[in-house]
Motif scaffolding. Structure first.
Motif, PDB file in Angstrom:
ATOM      1  N   ILE A 104       0.866  -1.173   0.000  1.00  0.00           N
ATOM      2  CA  ILE A 104       0.000   0.000   0.000  1.00  0.00           C
ATOM      3  C   ILE A 104       0.903   1.223   0.000  1.00  0.00           C
ATOM      4  CG2 ILE A 104      -1.737   1.290   1.326  1.00  0.00           C
ATOM      5  CD1 ILE A 104      -2.828  -1.311   0.056  1.00  0.00           C
ATOM      6  N   GLU A 105       0.710   2.057  -1.006  1.00  0.00           N
ATOM      7  CA  GLU A 105       1.532   3.256  -1.173  1.00  0.00           C
ATOM      8  C   GLU A 105       0.808   4.469  -0.576  1.00  0.00           C
ATOM      9  OE1 GLU A 105       4.462   2.399  -2.763  1.00  0.00           O
ATOM     10  OE2 GLU A 105       3.534   0.400  -2.774  1.00  0.00           O
ATOM     11  N   HIS A 106       1.504   5.266   0.158  1.00  0.00           N
ATOM     12  CA  HIS A 106       1.030   6.503   0.791  1.00  0.00           C
ATOM     13  C   HIS A 106       0.179   6.231   2.039  1.00  0.00           C
ATOM     14  CE1 HIS A 106       2.372   7.925  -3.061  1.00  0.00           C
ATOM     15  NE2 HIS A 106       1.314   7.461  -3.689  1.00  0.00           N
ATOM     16  N   ALA A 107      -0.995   5.613   1.863  1.00  0.00           N
ATOM     17  CA  ALA A 107      -1.900   5.309   2.981  1.00  0.00           C
ATOM     18  C   ALA A 107      -2.188   6.559   3.806  1.00  0.00           C
ATOM     19  CB  ALA A 107      -1.309   4.201   3.866  1.00  0.00           C
ATOM     20  N   THR A 108      -2.388   7.635   3.122  1.00  0.00           N
ATOM     21  CA  THR A 108      -2.451   8.952   3.762  1.00  0.00           C
ATOM     22  C   THR A 108      -3.586   9.070   4.779  1.00  0.00           C
ATOM     23  OG1 THR A 108      -1.743   9.674   1.595  1.00  0.00           O
ATOM     24  CG2 THR A 108      -2.319  11.386   3.160  1.00  0.00           C
ATOM     25  N   LEU A 109      -4.734   8.508   4.445  1.00  0.00           N
ATOM     26  CA  LEU A 109      -5.900   8.678   5.313  1.00  0.00           C
ATOM     27  C   LEU A 109      -6.283   7.351   5.978  1.00  0.00           C
ATOM     28  CD1 LEU A 109      -7.824  10.898   2.734  1.00  0.00           C
ATOM     29  CD2 LEU A 109      -6.511  11.687   4.705  1.00  0.00           C
ATOM     30  N   ILE A 110      -5.275   6.550   6.278  1.00  0.00           N
ATOM     31  CA  ILE A 110      -5.526   5.213   6.828  1.00  0.00           C
ATOM     32  C   ILE A 110      -6.180   5.298   8.214  1.00  0.00           C
ATOM     33  CG2 ILE A 110      -3.245   4.911   7.934  1.00  0.00           C
ATOM     34  CD1 ILE A 110      -3.328   1.980   6.774  1.00  0.00           C
ATOM     35  N   ILE A 139       4.216   1.405   2.435  1.00  0.00           N
ATOM     36  CA  ILE A 139       5.262   2.316   1.962  1.00  0.00           C
ATOM     37  C   ILE A 139       4.667   3.714   2.068  1.00  0.00           C
ATOM     38  CG2 ILE A 139       6.675   2.954  -0.032  1.00  0.00           C
ATOM     39  CD1 ILE A 139       6.261  -0.305  -0.552  1.00  0.00           C
ATOM     40  N   ALA A 140       5.035   4.389   3.146  1.00  0.00           N
ATOM     41  CA  ALA A 140       4.257   5.564   3.562  1.00  0.00           C
ATOM     42  C   ALA A 140       4.594   6.843   2.791  1.00  0.00           C
ATOM     43  CB  ALA A 140       4.428   5.793   5.060  1.00  0.00           C
ATOM     44  N   THR A 141       5.741   6.903   2.155  1.00  0.00           N
ATOM     45  CA  THR A 141       6.142   8.097   1.376  1.00  0.00           C
ATOM     46  C   THR A 141       5.870   9.409   2.118  1.00  0.00           C
ATOM     47  OG1 THR A 141       4.066   8.388   0.143  1.00  0.00           O
ATOM     48  CG2 THR A 141       5.670   6.892  -0.822  1.00  0.00           C
ATOM     49  N   ARG A 142       6.394   9.511   3.346  1.00  0.00           N
ATOM     50  CA  ARG A 142       6.238  10.776   4.078  1.00  0.00           C
ATOM     51  C   ARG A 142       6.906  11.915   3.309  1.00  0.00           C
ATOM     52  NH1 ARG A 142       3.137  13.160   6.502  1.00  0.00           N
ATOM     53  NH2 ARG A 142       4.374  14.328   8.001  1.00  0.00           N
ATOM     54  N   GLY A 143       7.967  11.574   2.603  1.00  0.00           N
ATOM     55  CA  GLY A 143       8.738  12.604   1.895  1.00  0.00           C
ATOM     56  C   GLY A 143       7.858  13.502   1.058  1.00  0.00           C
ATOM     57  N   ILE A 144       7.066  12.931   0.183  1.00  0.00           N
ATOM     58  CA  ILE A 144       6.305  13.749  -0.755  1.00  0.00           C
ATOM     59  C   ILE A 144       5.181  14.514  -0.044  1.00  0.00           C
ATOM     60  CG2 ILE A 144       4.678  11.928  -1.461  1.00  0.00           C
ATOM     61  CD1 ILE A 144       6.215  14.473  -3.836  1.00  0.00           C
ATOM     62  N   GLY A 185       9.990   4.340   1.236  1.00  0.00           N
ATOM     63  CA  GLY A 185       9.767   4.869  -0.112  1.00  0.00           C
ATOM     64  C   GLY A 185       9.494   6.358  -0.012  1.00  0.00           C
ATOM     65  N   THR A 186       9.997   7.117  -0.986  1.00  0.00           N
ATOM     66  CA  THR A 186       9.916   8.577  -0.876  1.00  0.00           C
ATOM     67  C   THR A 186       8.897   9.231  -1.800  1.00  0.00           C
ATOM     68  OG1 THR A 186      11.637   8.740  -2.554  1.00  0.00           O
ATOM     69  CG2 THR A 186      12.358   8.793  -0.250  1.00  0.00           C
ATOM     70  N   ASP A 187       8.643   8.597  -2.958  1.00  0.00           N
ATOM     71  CA  ASP A 187       7.861   9.214  -4.043  1.00  0.00           C
ATOM     72  C   ASP A 187       8.620  10.369  -4.696  1.00  0.00           C
ATOM     73  OD1 ASP A 187       5.753   9.232  -5.791  1.00  0.00           O
ATOM     74  OD2 ASP A 187       4.256   9.953  -4.373  1.00  0.00           O
ATOM     75  N   MET A 188       9.933  10.240  -4.800  1.00  0.00           N
ATOM     76  CA  MET A 188      10.719  11.229  -5.559  1.00  0.00           C
ATOM     77  C   MET A 188      10.164  11.319  -6.973  1.00  0.00           C
ATOM     78  SD  MET A 188      13.357  12.576  -4.059  1.00  0.00           S
ATOM     79  CE  MET A 188      13.947  12.353  -2.385  1.00  0.00           C
ATOM     80  N   LEU A 189       9.904  12.530  -7.454  1.00  0.00           N
ATOM     81  CA  LEU A 189       9.368  12.636  -8.814  1.00  0.00           C
ATOM     82  C   LEU A 189       9.688  13.946  -9.513  1.00  0.00           C
ATOM     83  CD1 LEU A 189       6.734  14.545  -8.203  1.00  0.00           C
ATOM     84  CD2 LEU A 189       5.603  12.392  -7.770  1.00  0.00           C
ATOM     85  N   LEU A 190      10.308  14.891  -8.815  1.00  0.00           N
ATOM     86  CA  LEU A 190      10.504  16.197  -9.427  1.00  0.00           C
ATOM     87  C   LEU A 190      11.960  16.444  -9.773  1.00  0.00           C
ATOM     88  CD1 LEU A 190       8.264  18.391  -7.170  1.00  0.00           C
ATOM     89  CD2 LEU A 190       8.022  18.101  -9.625  1.00  0.00           C
TER      90      LEU A 190
END
Ligand SMILES: [Zn+2]
Length: 423
Positions: free
Chosen positions: A252-258, A274-279, A318-323
């Protein structure tokens, strides 16, 4: 014919050897031969046959890091439209710099969840470009109205772009979803990525929605599973997280509103977060890119991550690097900052390191590789540091502290000299 491997044996001695899982070893030593580790343990227990090998000495030795959620899309703006409109040569050239930056920061493996990872992996594996091992999903599967849709572009134009290689894929109904998985496999996917919910920043894309139906999710997972591929689900909304887990998505990627019920289900089914707090943090801290929605959900995300860690959900980093932009304060090469976020979410530094090393390969499911551990038989991917991340996790966020990087037994970075292109 006898093959003499003794001359190819190399040895690294470390004051502290962090294996990736389990306790650190004081005065440790590691032997590797070409691409594989052949011995790890205390120096005092080194078998006689290895004792003649003169060692490289490093203060700290640990496995190469894994970032289980990046994109190599070559986009300078926070917009899918930009991904679709950036010429692929421009994107590739930008990404060439970024893969070097990640390897230079100690990341020897990345899971690339949609964009040009397959193409970059080809160039890296050929030896043209230094970079991490890349495991790519090729595209993100999305419904026609969903997260992967680019609203500013007419649908027929978007489809032409997709057919010409833009890393998106739209599918509706069971048959198209099955076709979507098969198209990614044909293009070299090592993992399948889908958008189970909307995204945070796209106009008209509802972050609270579940986008694929339960039947579509099940069809994607079934097709991927028969082909020995794991399905990674982009999810913000809790109901999308629940649906994705029930359908059999394994990360599960992000899971922002879990919420608590989804956390419980992740523990029960041993699904990787994989929470990707970075992004999310980055978006919340950047008024100039005006991602107000990030600010709203940033606190919820931090709280959900904390609860998941406390409940014992298995985590990978995981970071979600994309820019791709020099103007931004967070970008490729700073992937290690995510370990600080893991500690802020309640992990010990040793747990955060396990999430960024030993747990990484699990994000590939049946395609997992023997990597992320300093252990006999595992890939010779490791990094040497001059400071101890168990005492200060933040040091992993700065590539200057990564003094040596070995990938596949090859020394890419030595004595803190940044990795160049023309070695
Ligand atoms: Zn992403």
């Amino acid at each position: 014919m006898r093959v003499d491997t003794a001359s190819k044996m190399q040895r690294i001695d470390a004051q502290v050897l962090i294996p990736g899982r389990g306790s650190p070893i004081t005065n440790g030593t590691l032997i590797f031969c070409e691409k594989k580790i052949t011995f790890v343990g205390e120096k005092s227990k080194l078998p006689t046959k290895y004792q003649e090998i003169s060692p490289i000495e490093v203060p700290i030795l640990m496995p190469g890091l894994w970032d289980c959620h990046v994109h190599l899309c070559g986009s300078a703006r926070y917009s899918l439209g930009d991904v679709a409109s950036t010429h692929m040569v421009v994107a590739g050239a930008r990404c060439a710099r970024e893969v070097v930056a990640m390897l230079n920061a100690g990341f020897t493996s990345v899971r690339e969840l949609a964009s040009y990872g397959v193409q970059l992996a080809t160039v890296i594996d050929e030896g043209w470009l230094p970079g991490p091992n890349i495991y790519s999903s090729v595209s993100i599967l999305s419904t026609t109205s969903g997260h992967g849709n680019v609203r500013g572009i007419p649908l027929d134009v978007l489809w032409r772009k997709i057919e010409n290689g833009t890393p998106l894929y739209l599918c509706d109904g069971v048959n198209e979803c099955i076709k979507g998985v098969r198209v990614q496999i044909r293009k070299g996917a090592k993992v399948i990525k889908l958008a189970a919910s909307g995204g945070i920043v796209r106009e008209g894309d509802d972050v609270f929605a579940q986008q694929f139906s339960d039947k579509e999710l099940a069809a994607i997972v079934d097709e991927a599973s028969r082909n020995n591929l794991l399905v990674a689900a982009h999810c913000h909304a809790n109901k999308a997280i629940l649906a994705a887990i029930k359908a059999g998505c394994r990360t599960i990627e992000h899971a922002t509103l879990i919420e608590d019920d989804a956390i419980q289900l992740m523990v029960e089914k041993d699904v990787l977060l994989i929470a990707t707090r970075g992004i999310v943090k980055f978006g919340a801290e950047q008024p100039e890119i005006a991602v107000r929605e990030h600010c709203k959900i940033n606190k919820q995300h931090a709280e959900g991550y904390r609860k998941a860690v406390k409940a014992g959900v298995r985590i990978a980093i995981g970071t979600d690097m994309l820019l791709n932009s020099f103007k931004l304060p967070w970008g490729y090469g700073m992937n290690g900052v995510e370990l600080k976020s893991a500690v802020e979410a309640g992990m010990t530094p040793l747990q955060a390191i396990e999430a960024a090393t030993a747990n990484g390969p699990a994000s590939l499911g049946p395609k997992a590789v023997n990597s992320g551990l300093l252990k006999e038989g595992f890939d010779a991917d490791f990094i040497g540091l001059d400071k101890n991340p168990l005492e200060d996790i933040e040091i992993l966020g700065d590539a200057k502290n990564i003094i040596h990087v070995w990938k596949g037994g090859k020394l890419f970075k030595t004595n803190g000299q940044p990795i160049g292109f023309l070695n």
